[in-house]
Design a protein around this motif. Structure first.
Motif, short mmCIF file in Angstrom:
data_model
loop_
_atom_site.label_atom_id
_atom_site.label_comp_id
_atom_site.label_asym_id
_atom_site.label_seq_id
_atom_site.Cartn_x
_atom_site.Cartn_y
_atom_site.Cartn_z
N LEU A 45 3.08 -1.12 4.23
CA LEU A 45 2.57 0.24 4.00
C LEU A 45 3.76 1.17 3.92
N GLY A 90 1.22 5.09 0.35
CA GLY A 90 0.56 6.29 0.85
C GLY A 90 -0.28 5.98 2.08
N ALA A 91 -0.06 6.76 3.13
CA ALA A 91 -0.75 6.52 4.39
C ALA A 91 -1.79 7.59 4.68
N ASP A 116 5.20 5.22 3.11
CA ASP A 116 4.81 6.63 3.03
C ASP A 116 6.06 7.48 3.18
N ALA A 161 -4.73 -0.87 4.17
CA ALA A 161 -3.75 -1.71 4.87
C ALA A 161 -4.41 -2.50 5.99
N SER A 179 -7.33 6.59 3.04
CA SER A 179 -7.65 5.42 2.22
C SER A 179 -6.54 4.37 2.29
N GLY A 180 -5.29 4.80 2.34
CA GLY A 180 -4.17 3.87 2.46
C GLY A 180 -4.18 3.14 3.78
N VAL A 205 0.87 -1.17 0.00
CA VAL A 205 0.00 0.00 0.00
C VAL A 205 0.90 1.22 0.00
#
Length: 86
Positions: free
Chosen positions: A56, A35-36, A58, A44, A39-40, A33
């Protein structure tokens, strides 16, 4: 003419949740994934709860809910976007 209510039409076409309705699984799969943002983080969390091995990534060094994500087994790669991860 009747007013258009897309949400009503959409939910009416879907079967209600309950026994017998299939739930998707990603057990044994790997997911990355990027981008945190909200939605990210949600992706996740959902993927990890359904059995995927989730990473995840970012640019930020910290993200909201890190402890919860780690408790679900999500690997966090923060503070950079490593091209090797893709």
């Amino acid at each position: 003419l009747q007013p258009h209510h897309p949400q009503t039409a959409m939910t009416a076409a879907q079967p209600p949740p309950g026994p017998g309705r299939p739930v998707f699984t990603v057990a044994g799969r790997r997911a990355l994934v990027v981008g945190a943002a909200r939605s990210g983080l949600a992706a996740a969390e959902l993927l990890a709860s359904r059995g995927a091995a989730v990473t995840l990534t970012d640019r930020a060094a910290t993200v909201p809910g890190e402890e919860r994500l780690r408790a679900l087994g999500v690997a966090l790669d923060l503070g950079r976007h490593d091209a090797a991860a893709f």
